[in-house]
Write a protein that holds these residues in place. Sequence first.
Motif, mmCIF file in Angstrom:
data_model
loop_
_atom_site.group_PDB
_atom_site.id
_atom_site.type_symbol
_atom_site.label_atom_id
_atom_site.label_comp_id
_atom_site.label_asym_id
_atom_site.label_seq_id
_atom_site.Cartn_x
_atom_site.Cartn_y
_atom_site.Cartn_z
ATOM 1 N N ALA A 18 48.289 34.138 35.537
ATOM 2 C CA ALA A 18 49.028 32.882 35.574
ATOM 3 C C ALA A 18 49.457 32.502 36.989
ATOM 4 C CB ALA A 18 50.250 32.969 34.658
ATOM 5 N N GLU A 19 49.968 33.455 37.762
ATOM 6 C CA GLU A 19 50.403 33.142 39.127
ATOM 7 C C GLU A 19 49.222 32.808 40.020
ATOM 8 O OE1 GLU A 19 54.221 34.893 41.031
ATOM 9 O OE2 GLU A 19 53.157 36.542 40.055
ATOM 10 N N LEU A 20 48.109 33.509 39.844
ATOM 11 C CA LEU A 20 46.930 33.197 40.638
ATOM 12 C C LEU A 20 46.436 31.788 40.347
ATOM 13 C CD1 LEU A 20 45.012 36.586 40.373
ATOM 14 C CD2 LEU A 20 46.036 35.610 42.433
ATOM 15 N N ALA A 21 46.532 31.369 39.081
ATOM 16 C CA ALA A 21 46.135 30.006 38.725
ATOM 17 C C ALA A 21 47.050 28.994 39.399
ATOM 18 C CB ALA A 21 46.165 29.834 37.210
ATOM 19 N N ALA A 28 41.484 47.045 35.733
ATOM 20 C CA ALA A 28 42.133 45.788 36.053
ATOM 21 C C ALA A 28 41.766 45.321 37.464
ATOM 22 C CB ALA A 28 43.652 45.938 35.928
ATOM 23 N N ALA A 29 41.712 46.249 38.419
ATOM 24 C CA ALA A 29 41.356 45.886 39.789
ATOM 25 C C ALA A 29 39.918 45.399 39.879
ATOM 26 C CB ALA A 29 41.574 47.085 40.716
ATOM 27 N N THR A 30 39.023 46.046 39.154
ATOM 28 C CA THR A 30 37.617 45.622 39.136
ATOM 29 C C THR A 30 37.480 44.230 38.541
ATOM 30 O OG1 THR A 30 36.885 47.928 38.950
ATOM 31 C CG2 THR A 30 35.322 46.205 38.295
ATOM 32 N N SER A 47 49.705 40.736 39.222
ATOM 33 C CA SER A 47 48.683 40.507 38.200
ATOM 34 C C SER A 47 48.172 41.826 37.626
ATOM 35 C CB SER A 47 47.517 39.717 38.806
ATOM 36 O OG SER A 47 46.457 39.580 37.886
ATOM 37 N N LEU A 48 47.919 42.795 38.506
ATOM 38 C CA LEU A 48 47.426 44.093 38.055
ATOM 39 C C LEU A 48 48.472 44.818 37.202
ATOM 40 C CD1 LEU A 48 45.666 45.298 41.330
ATOM 41 C CD2 LEU A 48 44.586 44.346 39.279
ATOM 42 N N THR A 49 49.717 44.796 37.673
ATOM 43 C CA THR A 49 50.796 45.429 36.904
ATOM 44 C C THR A 49 50.928 44.784 35.532
ATOM 45 O OG1 THR A 49 52.026 46.053 38.888
ATOM 46 C CG2 THR A 49 53.274 45.863 36.848
ATOM 47 N N ALA A 50 50.921 43.454 35.511
ATOM 48 C CA ALA A 50 51.062 42.747 34.237
ATOM 49 C C ALA A 50 49.914 43.080 33.288
ATOM 50 C CB ALA A 50 51.122 41.240 34.473
ATOM 51 N N ARG A 51 48.723 43.207 33.831
ATOM 52 C CA ARG A 51 47.563 43.537 32.996
ATOM 53 C C ARG A 51 47.729 44.918 32.363
ATOM 54 N NH1 ARG A 51 41.814 43.095 33.176
ATOM 55 N NH2 ARG A 51 41.054 44.420 31.461
ATOM 56 N N ILE A 52 48.198 45.891 33.117
ATOM 57 C CA ILE A 52 48.371 47.243 32.587
ATOM 58 C C ILE A 52 49.437 47.252 31.485
ATOM 59 C CG2 ILE A 52 49.059 49.609 33.132
ATOM 60 C CD1 ILE A 52 48.018 49.043 36.013
ATOM 61 N N VAL A 53 50.566 46.598 31.751
ATOM 62 C CA VAL A 53 51.635 46.566 30.752
ATOM 63 C C VAL A 53 51.193 45.781 29.517
ATOM 64 C CG1 VAL A 53 53.993 45.816 30.286
ATOM 65 C CG2 VAL A 53 53.430 46.835 32.496
ATOM 66 N N ALA A 54 50.489 44.658 29.730
ATOM 67 C CA ALA A 54 50.019 43.858 28.594
ATOM 68 C C ALA A 54 49.066 44.661 27.723
ATOM 69 C CB ALA A 54 49.337 42.588 29.096
#
Length: 391
Positions: free
Chosen positions: A93-96, A144-146, A173-180
């Motif tokens: 979302a933030e990257l967008a 997530a990084a890939t 973004s990476l942190t959010a992806r892991i937690v999500a």
Amino acid sequence: MTAVVFVHGTGVREPGFSALVERVTAGLAAQRDGLRVVPYSWGAAHGATLAAGGASLPPLTGTTRGIGEGPAVPDPGDETTAAWAALYADPYAELALAAAGSAPAVERPPGSVPPQQRARALLATLAARGDAPAAELGPGLARAATDLAAHPLLGPAADALDPADLAVLAARSLTARIVADALDADSPLVPVGETRDAVTDRIAEALGAPARGTERGLRSYLLRTAGAVAARAVERRRRALTEAAHPAAGDILRYLSRGAAFRDGLRALVAGLEEPVAVVGHSLGGIIALDTLISAPLPPVALLVTAGSQGPFLYESGSLPSLEHPALLPPHVPDWLNLYDPRDLLGYLGAELFPGRVTDVAVDSGQPFPAAHSAYWTNPAVYRHIADRLP
């Protein structure tokens, strides 16, 4: 004259109850003459009440208040918490948001390195380290990084942001992806915010950000921008959840712990009616109706209709008071029509659980959840299906 006993769902009280009964009566009358709608207002008679005036309910979200400290005051951390909630829902979302502010692409000088190329190289290096840099959050950092390195938003965001700012956004973004992913997997262990933030800082530094405390305002500005919108949404949701604790959630808990009075009331109401009788129940009302009809024969009832009901789920999960899986549906239970909206997450299917005893019919209100759960009684298709099956 066919009597239709209408059993309402959770949280319904006056004046909403009368309006609901009026709408159901009109909807059935439009499909068939000569029907008598008999409402069962179990909420007024047996529903949950807050005996101490709501002393158990916490203050509305977005505020903090200690015992004896007076009125609740705004919680300054709520916007950040809400922004993380938005990122858990969409880690990009933030990257967008950053990409939306990027300038049109321009030709670069020969030999210059595009910002996204550097970002991708750093993400690849991070991915090569495996999940260790974010071990406190759980597995998934390398993947997530890939994925982020290959994401189409990375390029426009890299063009719009300073490399250090991009590193912080990418880390979040990476942190959010892991937690999500942990939330999606129903993990019983989710890190506290302090751990989440420490890991995010560590990842950001690995992606080229300076140590925490030296960042410029943009990095927190983007989070605050997302957070300001998310906070309002969370506030509305928290308010709804707090209010749902009474009476809606309380109704369910009260029924599952003291349901005999609910069932006895319905049985007494039906016993005073002339045949034929149809019992129509919404949500918890469908559970009450099903439980009542399973518990003992109720001869006047020729049809059971449930809409958006959790009865089949409670049965399969071993939580239905009157019948435990894999016991069969008793033969005295009448014909059962089960209506569900495919978008209603509280509507379940019964046909496979009770072969030959239940007819599942989909009725699409065109509403998302949770609106779909309350849209049955404004849907003409619901009344058509009920009228077609009435005795």
